[in-house]
Design a protein around this motif. Structure first.
Motif, PDB file in Angstrom:
ATOM      1  N   ARG A 149     -18.993  -9.770 -12.371  1.00 45.39           N
ATOM      2  CA  ARG A 149     -17.693 -10.434 -12.205  1.00 45.39           C
ATOM      3  C   ARG A 149     -17.768 -11.562 -11.177  1.00 45.39           C
ATOM      4  O   ARG A 149     -17.212 -12.636 -11.382  1.00 45.39           O
ATOM      5  CB  ARG A 149     -16.615  -9.430 -11.775  1.00 45.39           C
ATOM      6  CG  ARG A 149     -16.335  -8.344 -12.758  1.00 45.39           C
ATOM      7  CD  ARG A 149     -15.743  -8.892 -14.060  1.00 45.39           C
ATOM      8  NE  ARG A 149     -15.935  -7.945 -15.127  1.00 45.39           N
ATOM      9  CZ  ARG A 149     -16.919  -7.975 -16.027  1.00 45.39           C
ATOM     10  NH1 ARG A 149     -17.787  -8.933 -16.008  1.00 45.39           N
ATOM     11  NH2 ARG A 149     -17.020  -7.070 -16.958  1.00 45.39           N
ATOM     12  N   VAL A 150     -18.438 -11.321 -10.071  1.00 45.97           N
ATOM     13  CA  VAL A 150     -18.561 -12.353  -9.036  1.00 45.97           C
ATOM     14  C   VAL A 150     -19.406 -13.516  -9.550  1.00 45.97           C
ATOM     15  O   VAL A 150     -19.082 -14.677  -9.322  1.00 45.97           O
ATOM     16  CB  VAL A 150     -19.147 -11.755  -7.734  1.00 45.97           C
ATOM     17  CG1 VAL A 150     -19.451 -12.838  -6.724  1.00 45.97           C
ATOM     18  CG2 VAL A 150     -18.185 -10.735  -7.148  1.00 45.97           C
ATOM     19  N   GLY A 172     -20.091 -16.898  -7.759  1.00 43.18           N
ATOM     20  CA  GLY A 172     -20.442 -16.332  -6.464  1.00 43.18           C
ATOM     21  C   GLY A 172     -21.625 -15.389  -6.522  1.00 43.18           C
ATOM     22  O   GLY A 172     -22.245 -15.202  -7.566  1.00 43.18           O
ATOM     23  N   THR A 200     -19.534 -12.143  -1.713  1.00 38.16           N
ATOM     24  CA  THR A 200     -18.662 -10.982  -1.583  1.00 38.16           C
ATOM     25  C   THR A 200     -19.519  -9.757  -1.288  1.00 38.16           C
ATOM     26  O   THR A 200     -20.651  -9.657  -1.753  1.00 38.16           O
ATOM     27  CB  THR A 200     -17.784 -10.797  -2.845  1.00 38.16           C
ATOM     28  OG1 THR A 200     -16.879  -9.725  -2.628  1.00 38.16           O
ATOM     29  CG2 THR A 200     -18.609 -10.539  -4.069  1.00 38.16           C
ATOM     30  N   PHE A 239     -22.784 -11.447  -5.289  1.00 36.00           N
ATOM     31  CA  PHE A 239     -22.355 -10.132  -4.813  1.00 36.00           C
ATOM     32  C   PHE A 239     -23.480  -9.499  -3.997  1.00 36.00           C
ATOM     33  O   PHE A 239     -24.643  -9.548  -4.382  1.00 36.00           O
ATOM     34  CB  PHE A 239     -22.017  -9.222  -5.999  1.00 36.00           C
ATOM     35  CG  PHE A 239     -21.703  -7.818  -5.578  1.00 36.00           C
ATOM     36  CD1 PHE A 239     -20.469  -7.511  -5.026  1.00 36.00           C
ATOM     37  CD2 PHE A 239     -22.630  -6.807  -5.709  1.00 36.00           C
ATOM     38  CE1 PHE A 239     -20.173  -6.214  -4.621  1.00 36.00           C
ATOM     39  CE2 PHE A 239     -22.345  -5.514  -5.310  1.00 36.00           C
ATOM     40  CZ  PHE A 239     -21.117  -5.220  -4.770  1.00 36.00           C
ATOM     41  N   PHE A 255     -19.367  -5.334 -10.351  1.00 38.68           N
ATOM     42  CA  PHE A 255     -18.925  -6.400  -9.453  1.00 38.68           C
ATOM     43  C   PHE A 255     -19.879  -7.593  -9.474  1.00 38.68           C
ATOM     44  O   PHE A 255     -19.454  -8.737  -9.406  1.00 38.68           O
ATOM     45  CB  PHE A 255     -18.799  -5.893  -8.017  1.00 38.68           C
ATOM     46  CG  PHE A 255     -17.733  -4.855  -7.818  1.00 38.68           C
ATOM     47  CD1 PHE A 255     -16.704  -4.685  -8.725  1.00 38.68           C
ATOM     48  CD2 PHE A 255     -17.764  -4.031  -6.717  1.00 38.68           C
ATOM     49  CE1 PHE A 255     -15.711  -3.725  -8.542  1.00 38.68           C
ATOM     50  CE2 PHE A 255     -16.792  -3.065  -6.514  1.00 38.68           C
ATOM     51  CZ  PHE A 255     -15.755  -2.912  -7.426  1.00 38.68           C
ATOM     52  N   LYS A 256     -21.168  -7.320  -9.546  1.00 36.28           N
ATOM     53  CA  LYS A 256     -22.155  -8.408  -9.535  1.00 36.28           C
ATOM     54  C   LYS A 256     -21.891  -9.363 -10.695  1.00 36.28           C
ATOM     55  O   LYS A 256     -21.908 -10.580 -10.520  1.00 36.28           O
ATOM     56  CB  LYS A 256     -23.573  -7.834  -9.619  1.00 36.28           C
ATOM     57  CG  LYS A 256     -24.651  -8.882  -9.506  1.00 36.28           C
ATOM     58  CD  LYS A 256     -26.032  -8.248  -9.475  1.00 36.28           C
ATOM     59  CE  LYS A 256     -27.092  -9.320  -9.302  1.00 36.28           C
ATOM     60  NZ  LYS A 256     -28.429  -8.734  -9.187  1.00 36.28           N
TER      61      LYS A 256
END
Length: 102
Positions: A27-28, A33, A11, A35, A24-25
């Motif tokens: 959460r991804v 995933g 993402t 980020f 975000f890092k």
């Protein structure tokens, strides 16, 4: 075809944090995933900071799909799923994304 064993989730976003989601890092990563703190651009890209109420001295990093694929080691690989959400620019820039992918 895509399987759980060969699935990669990447993402990309200019911002790395907001009130609702936090970092975000993190959460991804929780979703399996990776980020990346840069935006995707086309070769005919222009970005007006005034459209986003961003100070002129604030710098964002943008890379083309070709640059992104090369950096991630994805050149000449099949992309099975690509989700795009760029605040209304999807249709405007769609052609450029596929030109960059050649």
């Amino acid at each position: 075809y895509c399987t759980k064993e060969n699935l990669e989730i990447h993402t990309f976003d200019l911002k790395h944090w907001n009130k609702r989601n936090g970092n975000f890092k993190d959460r991804v990563a929780e979703a399996g995933g990776t980020f990346h703190n840069w935006g995707i651009k086309t070769t005919t890209f222009s970005f007006n900071t005034n459209d986003y109420k961003i100070p002129m001295n604030f710098r964002f990093l943008f890379k083309t799909f070709a640059e992104t694929f090369k950096e991630l080691g994805h050149s000449n690989r099949q992309i099975d799923i690509m989700k795009i959400d760029c605040e209304g620019c999807e249709w405007q820039s769609l052609k450029g994304w596929f030109q960059d992918y050649k």
